[in-house]
Design a protein around this motif. Sequence first.
Motif, short mmCIF file in Angstrom:
data_model
loop_
_atom_site.label_atom_id
_atom_site.label_comp_id
_atom_site.label_asym_id
_atom_site.label_seq_id
_atom_site.Cartn_x
_atom_site.Cartn_y
_atom_site.Cartn_z
N GLU B 35 0.83 -1.20 0.00
CA GLU B 35 0.00 0.00 0.00
C GLU B 35 0.86 1.25 0.00
N GLU B 36 1.76 1.28 0.96
CA GLU B 36 2.58 2.46 1.14
C GLU B 36 3.43 2.78 -0.10
N PHE B 37 4.17 1.82 -0.57
CA PHE B 37 5.02 2.06 -1.74
C PHE B 37 4.17 2.33 -2.98
N GLY B 38 3.06 1.64 -3.06
CA GLY B 38 2.18 1.85 -4.21
C GLY B 38 1.68 3.28 -4.24
N ALA B 39 1.34 3.79 -3.08
CA ALA B 39 0.77 5.13 -3.01
C ALA B 39 1.83 6.23 -3.07
N ARG B 40 2.94 6.02 -2.38
CA ARG B 40 3.94 7.10 -2.31
C ARG B 40 5.21 6.86 -3.08
N GLY B 41 5.40 5.63 -3.53
CA GLY B 41 6.65 5.34 -4.20
C GLY B 41 7.71 4.98 -3.17
N TYR B 42 8.79 4.43 -3.62
CA TYR B 42 9.81 3.94 -2.71
C TYR B 42 10.42 5.01 -1.82
N HIS B 43 10.85 6.08 -2.41
CA HIS B 43 11.58 7.07 -1.62
C HIS B 43 10.69 7.91 -0.72
N GLU B 44 9.49 8.15 -1.15
CA GLU B 44 8.56 8.91 -0.31
C GLU B 44 7.97 8.01 0.77
N GLY B 45 7.91 6.76 0.45
CA GLY B 45 7.34 5.82 1.41
C GLY B 45 8.23 5.71 2.64
N SER B 46 7.62 5.54 3.82
CA SER B 46 8.44 5.43 5.02
C SER B 46 8.12 4.20 5.84
#
Lengths: 208, 208
Positions: B35-46
């Motif tokens: 969910e997180e990476f899908g929504a924010r992408g790798y670098h924005e994801g935390s």
Amino acid sequence: MTATPQPSEALATAKTPRTERGRKTLRLILDAAAEEFGARGYHEGSIARIAQRASVAIGSFYTYFDSKEAVFRALVADMSRQVREHVVPFILAAPDRLAGERAGLSAYLDFVRTHKALYRIIDESAFVAEDAYRRHYVDVADGYATSLEQAFGRGEVSDGDWQVRAWAIMGMNVFLGLKFGVWDDARPVEEIAAAAHALITNGLAPRA
Amino acid sequence: MTATPQPSEALATAKTPRTERGRKTLRLILDAAAEEFGARGYHEGSIARIAQRASVAIGSFYTYFDSKEAVFRALVADMSRQVREHVVPFILAAPDRLAGERAGLSAYLDFVRTHKALYRIIDESAFVAEDAYRRHYVDVADGYATSLEQAFGRGEVSDGDWQVRAWAIMGMNVFLGLKFGVWDDARPVEEIAAAAHALITNGLAPRA
DNA sequence: TCCAGAGTTGAATCCTGGTTCAGGTTTCAG
DNA sequence: CTGAAACCTGAACCAGGATTCAACTCTGGA
């Protein structure tokens, strides 16, 4: 990588250099950024290193760009232009559209092989500056669609769905560029282009 | 996004959960990461947000993964599998390879439209975990090439360069997925698939 | 020649967010 | 039942790196 001929027709902003010295520095930074991002990617790339490569102080960087993302965007626009400027002439010089397709792919593969870093920058823009990425491909696709439709008018290709065809062919070229340009440059580009040309021209259907 | 059926056949490492509770938590984290990476992408994801989405402490995350990159890699492998598992049956069910191509593209577009986030993850892996990305596409391409060659054996397609064809068709599908799956899902998938099918089958050459 | 504006400089600031760790709590084989 | 292994917790640590800024030096038009 390659020296940027003109930092594109950057519509004068507050950061546009006003003196000769300024223009020279801007070019230095832009080229350094291309090297850095090409080699390390956007997130690994650092402003400090860009400044270093350009033999310029960090502060100077901020004289010309508002942020890391800003340089990246400027770069994408620039690369986008460079690719097109390199490939289009080959397409236009060909006797007909299908031959042009083949010549274009050859030119494209050549370009990719000699500018692997730039290739990466455009691709990465999908995650750093989606809109820039989209613009790049939508522009190319539209050009493609128009060009194909005109070729249809001259009886050089069959009728069909121009948008789908444009995106399909574009994807084909991009992936061939990735595989036989960036990852594996053992086979001669002509060979790849010929095989792709055959596929685009006649499809996979068994010979009648 | 979608619950991960089995966290793939993760070959038991030190971090492999040993109890039921552990397996459940791992799944929670994996899904949250998607969910997180899908929504924010790798670098924005935390990691913090991943833990939050999974209703788990940050520390627990590190019980199962060595690093941010590690989850991402696990995810890519998982998505890669999911896409294939969804599409392959449609291809196999078709009467012949070319019909399969069409059915496969339809299924693929459907999958993409309902899993836009996952799509992004695979794409971004090119910059986060190049090797995983490469493996994904090389696997798919090889499967394609083999499949096409077999179809040739059955007289369903013409002879040609299997590798080039495989990469070309794959690129085509990926771009059609991007354009008509992720960016613009107005047109019915069948329509896109039909147009692409026509292109792959007969090419662009004007009707004889 | 002069000077206002254009450029340059790089140490210091600041902040984000990955990773660690020192203690609890839960599970389950024996 | 029991203790060792598995798990869980989240505040605190820390490194990396983008951005700022105050002082200084060039450039080029008048």
